[in-house]
Design a protein around this motif. Sequence first.
Motif, PDB file in Angstrom:
ATOM      1  N   MET A  58       1.423  -1.144   0.040  1.00 57.79           N
ATOM      2  CA  MET A  58      -0.046  -0.524  -0.175  1.00 57.79           C
ATOM      3  C   MET A  58       1.234   1.520   0.216  1.00 57.79           C
ATOM      4  SD  MET A  58      -2.809  -1.342   2.308  1.00 57.79           S
ATOM      5  CE  MET A  58      -4.204   0.373   2.310  1.00 57.79           C
ATOM      6  N   LYS A  59       0.463   2.385  -0.801  1.00 57.82           N
ATOM      7  CA  LYS A  59       1.342   3.600  -1.429  1.00 57.82           C
ATOM      8  C   LYS A  59       0.543   4.838  -0.693  1.00 57.82           C
ATOM      9  CE  LYS A  59       3.586   0.664  -4.384  1.00 57.82           C
ATOM     10  NZ  LYS A  59       4.679   0.977  -5.707  1.00 57.82           N
ATOM     11  N   ILE A  60       0.714   5.464  -0.243  1.00 61.21           N
ATOM     12  CA  ILE A  60       0.290   6.800  -0.926  1.00 61.21           C
ATOM     13  C   ILE A  60       0.377   7.390  -1.435  1.00 61.21           C
ATOM     14  CG2 ILE A  60       2.111   8.526  -0.107  1.00 61.21           C
ATOM     15  CD1 ILE A  60      -1.638   8.433   2.158  1.00 61.21           C
ATOM     16  N   HIS A  67       8.769  10.641  -2.763  1.00 61.26           N
ATOM     17  CA  HIS A  67       9.865  10.385  -2.582  1.00 61.26           C
ATOM     18  C   HIS A  67       8.560   9.169  -0.903  1.00 61.26           C
ATOM     19  CE1 HIS A  67      12.460  10.859  -4.837  1.00 61.26           C
ATOM     20  NE2 HIS A  67      13.270  11.785  -4.984  1.00 61.26           N
ATOM     21  N   LYS A  68       7.229   8.659  -2.125  1.00 56.56           N
ATOM     22  CA  LYS A  68       7.452   7.797  -0.525  1.00 56.56           C
ATOM     23  C   LYS A  68       7.410   7.074   0.029  1.00 56.56           C
ATOM     24  CE  LYS A  68       4.548   5.807  -4.309  1.00 56.56           C
ATOM     25  NZ  LYS A  68       6.009   5.945  -5.819  1.00 56.56           N
ATOM     26  N   SER A  69       8.509   6.112   0.030  1.00 57.30           N
ATOM     27  CA  SER A  69       9.181   5.690   1.086  1.00 57.30           C
ATOM     28  C   SER A  69       9.562   6.616   2.559  1.00 57.30           C
ATOM     29  CB  SER A  69       9.938   4.604   1.042  1.00 57.30           C
ATOM     30  OG  SER A  69      10.565   4.891   0.068  1.00 57.30           O
ATOM     31  N   ASP A  70      10.739   7.655   1.694  1.00 57.87           N
ATOM     32  CA  ASP A  70      10.317   8.865   2.299  1.00 57.87           C
ATOM     33  C   ASP A  70      10.347   9.123   4.062  1.00 57.87           C
ATOM     34  OD1 ASP A  70      12.831   8.376   1.046  1.00 57.87           O
ATOM     35  OD2 ASP A  70      13.186  10.242   0.145  1.00 57.87           O
ATOM     36  N   VAL A 108      -3.924   0.116  -3.926  1.00 58.13           N
ATOM     37  CA  VAL A 108      -3.436  -1.399  -3.163  1.00 58.13           C
ATOM     38  C   VAL A 108      -3.023  -1.910  -4.174  1.00 58.13           C
ATOM     39  CG1 VAL A 108      -4.801  -3.475  -2.601  1.00 58.13           C
ATOM     40  CG2 VAL A 108      -5.021  -0.779  -2.023  1.00 58.13           C
ATOM     41  N   GLN A 109      -2.237  -2.767  -4.596  1.00 58.21           N
ATOM     42  CA  GLN A 109      -0.714  -3.503  -5.294  1.00 58.21           C
ATOM     43  C   GLN A 109      -0.236  -4.908  -4.936  1.00 58.21           C
ATOM     44  OE1 GLN A 109       2.865  -1.755  -6.200  1.00 58.21           O
ATOM     45  NE2 GLN A 109       1.736  -0.676  -8.291  1.00 58.21           N
ATOM     46  N   GLU A 110      -0.977  -5.371  -5.789  1.00 54.81           N
ATOM     47  CA  GLU A 110      -0.015  -6.935  -6.135  1.00 54.81           C
ATOM     48  C   GLU A 110       1.177  -7.098  -5.224  1.00 54.81           C
ATOM     49  OE1 GLU A 110       1.584 -10.251  -9.466  1.00 54.81           O
ATOM     50  OE2 GLU A 110       0.177  -8.222  -9.832  1.00 54.81           O
ATOM     51  N   MET A 111       1.676  -7.904  -4.726  1.00 51.83           N
ATOM     52  CA  MET A 111       3.518  -7.071  -3.992  1.00 51.83           C
ATOM     53  C   MET A 111       3.863  -8.503  -4.889  1.00 51.83           C
ATOM     54  SD  MET A 111       4.513  -7.699  -0.152  1.00 51.83           S
ATOM     55  CE  MET A 111       4.982 -10.092   0.234  1.00 51.83           C
ATOM     56  N   LEU A 112       5.220  -7.792  -5.318  1.00 44.51           N
ATOM     57  CA  LEU A 112       5.658  -9.355  -5.934  1.00 44.51           C
ATOM     58  C   LEU A 112       7.071  -9.864  -5.412  1.00 44.51           C
ATOM     59  CD1 LEU A 112       6.196  -6.385  -8.675  1.00 44.51           C
ATOM     60  CD2 LEU A 112       4.551  -8.484  -8.999  1.00 44.51           C
ATOM     61  N   ASP A 113       7.488 -10.550  -5.896  1.00 41.13           N
ATOM     62  CA  ASP A 113       9.061 -11.236  -4.704  1.00 41.13           C
ATOM     63  C   ASP A 113       9.391 -11.274  -4.652  1.00 41.13           C
ATOM     64  OD1 ASP A 113      10.422 -13.529  -3.813  1.00 41.13           O
ATOM     65  OD2 ASP A 113       9.565 -15.048  -5.119  1.00 41.13           O
ATOM     66  N   VAL A 118      14.602  -8.379  -9.449  1.00 38.87           N
ATOM     67  CA  VAL A 118      15.693  -7.532  -9.570  1.00 38.87           C
ATOM     68  C   VAL A 118      14.766  -6.256  -9.947  1.00 38.87           C
ATOM     69  CG1 VAL A 118      18.029  -6.873 -10.087  1.00 38.87           C
ATOM     70  CG2 VAL A 118      17.759  -9.446 -10.490  1.00 38.87           C
ATOM     71  N   GLU A 119      15.232  -5.136  -8.831  1.00 41.38           N
ATOM     72  CA  GLU A 119      14.624  -3.850  -8.519  1.00 41.38           C
ATOM     73  C   GLU A 119      15.895  -3.425  -9.706  1.00 41.38           C
ATOM     74  OE1 GLU A 119      13.024  -1.837  -6.020  1.00 41.38           O
ATOM     75  OE2 GLU A 119      13.353  -3.781  -3.615  1.00 41.38           O
ATOM     76  N   THR A 120      15.063  -3.068 -10.628  1.00 43.64           N
ATOM     77  CA  THR A 120      15.712  -2.273 -11.754  1.00 43.64           C
ATOM     78  C   THR A 120      15.500  -1.165 -12.506  1.00 43.64           C
ATOM     79  OG1 THR A 120      14.964  -3.537 -14.200  1.00 43.64           O
ATOM     80  CG2 THR A 120      16.016  -4.452 -13.128  1.00 43.64           C
ATOM     81  N   VAL A 223       6.814  -1.177 -11.021  1.00 44.40           N
ATOM     82  CA  VAL A 223       5.917  -0.292 -10.111  1.00 44.40           C
ATOM     83  C   VAL A 223       5.458   1.136  -9.391  1.00 44.40           C
ATOM     84  CG1 VAL A 223       6.689  -1.239  -7.774  1.00 44.40           C
ATOM     85  CG2 VAL A 223       6.160  -3.061  -9.361  1.00 44.40           C
ATOM     86  N   ASP A 224       6.408   1.139  -9.812  1.00 47.43           N
ATOM     87  CA  ASP A 224       6.612   2.693  -9.575  1.00 47.43           C
ATOM     88  C   ASP A 224       6.410   4.210 -10.447  1.00 47.43           C
ATOM     89  OD1 ASP A 224       6.402   5.020  -7.209  1.00 47.43           O
ATOM     90  OD2 ASP A 224       8.297   4.875  -6.876  1.00 47.43           O
ATOM     91  N   LEU A 225       6.092   4.780 -11.185  1.00 43.95           N
ATOM     92  CA  LEU A 225       6.595   5.581 -12.250  1.00 43.95           C
ATOM     93  C   LEU A 225       5.895   7.158 -11.871  1.00 43.95           C
ATOM     94  CD1 LEU A 225       3.356   4.153 -14.711  1.00 43.95           C
ATOM     95  CD2 LEU A 225       6.015   3.341 -13.805  1.00 43.95           C
TER      96      LEU A 225
HETATM   97  P1  ADP Z   1       9.014   5.509  -3.699  1.00 43.00           P
HETATM   98  O1  ADP Z   1      10.187   4.988  -4.865  1.00 43.00           O
HETATM   99  O2  ADP Z   1       7.895   6.671  -3.867  1.00 43.00           O
HETATM  100  O3  ADP Z   1       9.601   5.431  -2.252  1.00 43.00           O
HETATM  101  P2  ADP Z   1       7.934   2.264  -4.549  1.00 43.00           P
HETATM  102  O4  ADP Z   1       6.861   2.264  -4.818  1.00 43.00           O
HETATM  103  O5  ADP Z   1       9.247   2.653  -5.608  1.00 43.00           O
HETATM  104  O6  ADP Z   1       7.724   4.218  -3.675  1.00 43.00           O
HETATM  105  O7  ADP Z   1       8.432   1.763  -3.459  1.00 43.00           O
HETATM  106  C1  ADP Z   1       9.581   1.999  -2.524  1.00 43.00           C
HETATM  107  C2  ADP Z   1      10.368   0.577  -2.655  1.00 43.00           C
HETATM  108  O8  ADP Z   1       8.895  -0.962  -1.893  1.00 43.00           O
HETATM  109  C3  ADP Z   1      10.527  -0.494  -3.926  1.00 43.00           C
HETATM  110  O9  ADP Z   1      11.578   0.028  -4.366  1.00 43.00           O
HETATM  111  C4  ADP Z   1      10.615  -1.284  -3.657  1.00 43.00           C
HETATM  112  O10 ADP Z   1      11.041  -2.255  -2.956  1.00 43.00           O
HETATM  113  C5  ADP Z   1       9.593  -1.775  -2.975  1.00 43.00           C
HETATM  114  N1  ADP Z   1       7.967  -1.922  -3.166  1.00 43.00           N
HETATM  115  C6  ADP Z   1       7.171  -1.322  -3.491  1.00 43.00           C
HETATM  116  N2  ADP Z   1       6.153  -2.399  -4.380  1.00 43.00           N
HETATM  117  C7  ADP Z   1       6.470  -2.896  -4.402  1.00 43.00           C
HETATM  118  C8  ADP Z   1       5.409  -4.470  -4.664  1.00 43.00           C
HETATM  119  N3  ADP Z   1       4.796  -4.214  -5.864  1.00 43.00           N
HETATM  120  N4  ADP Z   1       6.217  -5.518  -4.811  1.00 43.00           N
HETATM  121  C9  ADP Z   1       7.382  -5.423  -3.770  1.00 43.00           C
HETATM  122  N5  ADP Z   1       7.872  -4.808  -3.588  1.00 43.00           N
HETATM  123  C10 ADP Z   1       8.014  -3.297  -3.089  1.00 43.00           C
END
Ligand code: ADP
Length: 230
Positions: A58-60, A67-70, A108-113, A118-120, A223-225
């Motif tokens: 879940m993301k705001i 930068h949401k995670s910040d 609300v997003q599907e969680m990826l494994d 690899v996060e690219t 995942v994040d645009l």
């Molecule tokens: P931001 O870059 O704004 O902080 P992100 O959507 O990129 O927000 O999420 C931050 C981190 O959270 C990602 O780099 C990833 O590690 C993890 N994450 C985000 N969405 C997912 C997802 N759907 N499945 C698994 N991990 C995720």
Amino acid sequence: ERVREILSQVEERGDNRLGVEAMELFDAYGIPTPEGEVVDDPTAAAEVAARIDGDVVMKIVSPDILHKSDIGGVRVGVSAADVADTYEDLVSRARSYQPDARILGVQVQEMLDLDDGVETIVGSHRDPQFGPLVMFGLGGVFVEVLEDTTFRLAPVAAGEAEQMTADIDAAPLLRGARGRTPVDLDATVDAIRRVSQLVADFPSIVELDVNPLVATPDGVRAVDLRLTVD
Ligand code: ADP
Ligand code: MG
């Protein structure tokens, strides 16, 4: 056509930045995105989570929070039972962090494994001299620290995009270093190529970041645009 519509909606709103709105734009260009939705109340959030298999992320959603995670605006691994509470928590965190932020809701997003993935990062900016460039590299929240990226002029053909995946230091990670299963390189190459085509087709897109583009053995997901138009 749909792309044009989305871009003009953003202009009307007086914003030059898009976040989750760009998900639809990616759909139009055949770039895979995770299952999910943006909702604006806890009940709807729970409904979306119920449709998705397993835990969710879940993301705001706010045009004022880049930068949401910040700010603690991303929650990974939320179980169905916790979705409604997490909704409230994300919103109140965002409000206390930035009282004047426009909060559109929660994605609300599907969680990826990520154990297998690899996060690219796939990005683009418009060079005043050369025009649109496309970038590929190792992504995630440490992208600035790692600085493992490569650039080409957009659009790129499949062969060029493939070369990009080989250029970066992290290339062995994609190919399955240390007994890991290799990621789907064809899908990764295809995503780079499609992003490069998108920015080449729409000169009003001055900047674009897909971070992360999660590459797994089964494919890729944007995942994040983040996108800036002029
Ligand atoms: P931001 O870059 O704004 O902080 P992100 O959507 O990129 O927000 O999420 C931050 C981190 O959270 C990602 O780099 C990833 O590690 C993890 N994450 C985000 N969405 C997912 C997802 N759907 N499945 C698994 N991990 C995720
Ligand atoms: Mg991100």
